[in-house]
Design a protein around this motif. Structure first.
Motif, PDB file in Angstrom:
ATOM      1  N   LYS A  84       0.839  -1.206   0.000  1.00  0.00           N
ATOM      2  CA  LYS A  84       0.000   0.000   0.000  1.00  0.00           C
ATOM      3  C   LYS A  84       0.873   1.254   0.000  1.00  0.00           C
ATOM      4  O   LYS A  84       0.557   2.251  -0.641  1.00  0.00           O
ATOM      5  CB  LYS A  84      -0.937  -0.009   1.215  1.00  0.00           C
ATOM      6  N   THR A  88       0.730   4.206  -2.761  1.00  0.00           N
ATOM      7  CA  THR A  88       0.533   5.613  -2.392  1.00  0.00           C
ATOM      8  C   THR A  88       1.630   6.463  -3.016  1.00  0.00           C
ATOM      9  O   THR A  88       1.376   7.541  -3.565  1.00  0.00           O
ATOM     10  CB  THR A  88       0.562   5.762  -0.848  1.00  0.00           C
ATOM     11  N   PRO A  94      -6.553   6.033  -3.198  1.00  0.00           N
ATOM     12  CA  PRO A  94      -6.938   4.952  -2.270  1.00  0.00           C
ATOM     13  C   PRO A  94      -8.223   4.249  -2.673  1.00  0.00           C
ATOM     14  O   PRO A  94      -8.385   3.058  -2.433  1.00  0.00           O
ATOM     15  CB  PRO A  94      -7.117   5.677  -0.927  1.00  0.00           C
TER      16      PRO A  94
END
Ligand code: FES
Length: 209
Positions: A84, A88, A94
């Motif tokens: 994740k 990012t 997201p």
């Protein structure tokens, strides 16, 4: 060009390519399915493909137009967190990332000014971590991995439920019981490899960690 479906497997060790038959069947049914595999523990094998965990470079090389994709992430918590963070960094919104975690989460770190160590003195068998030259009695119900964390030994782990194999260590003496040992194959068992996240000593033990 039609949509390409991508499935990315991160396999902890090549001895067990999880769900290989199922993935092959999916590919057979769907020619648009592209499968890329990286193996994080490929030492001693003839694996020629990518090695190591998922990285930004590997994702960008193997997934065209990554930023515009809808992403479904599934795996143990530590793998999900690191992936994740990469997504990012790559600017993936997201809401394009769906997640499904498996395994027990890593215990929360102790709050400032407190200690994570159990308060009562340990009275269980003695565990020796030979590479670190440390020994300690283990608490009742504690695993070798938990004790190693208490002592700052640094054994790798991911799932903490006996399936990924990242916490494998060689036991040089003693016996343990393990509730789950899915990540061990016959060679591992013959060579006294144990899963630290599952191992509870039956008596004094020594491990190479
Ligand atoms: S941490 Fe995955 S098997 Fe132990």
């Amino acid at each position: 060009m039609g949509r390409r479906h991508l499935l990315y497997l991160h396999v902890p060790h090549s001895g067990r390519l999880h769900f290989a038959d199922e993935v092959a069947a999916l590919q057979h049914r769907n020619p648009k399915l592209h499968v890329a595999v990286t193996i994080s523990k490929a030492e001693g094998t003839d694996w020629k493909g990518p090695r190591g965990r998922l990285t930004k470079d590997l994702l960008m090389q193997t997934v065209p137009n990554l930023v515009s994709r809808r992403i479904h992430l599934c795996g143990p918590p530590s793998m999900m967190d690191s992936t994740k963070a990469i997504l990012t960094e790559l600017g993936i919104p997201p809401d394009r990332v769906k997640t499904e975690a498996f395994g027990a989460p890593k215990p929360a770190p102790a709050a400032a000014g407190t200690t994570a160590k159990p308060t009562a003195p340990a009275t269980g068998p003695l565990v020796t971590f030979s590479k670190n030259n440390k020994s300690s009695k283990i608490h009742e119900g504690q695993t070798v991995l938990e004790l190693s964390e208490e002592l700052g030994i640094g054994i790798d782990f991911s799932c903490r439920v006996g399936t990924c194999g990242l916490c494998k260590v060689k036991m040089t003496s003693g016996e343990v019981e393990m509730a789950v040992q899915d990540a061990l194959d016959a060679d591992d068992i013959a060579n006294k490899i144990i899963l630290a996240c599952q191992a509870k000593p039956k008596g004094d033990i020594a491990v190479e960690a």
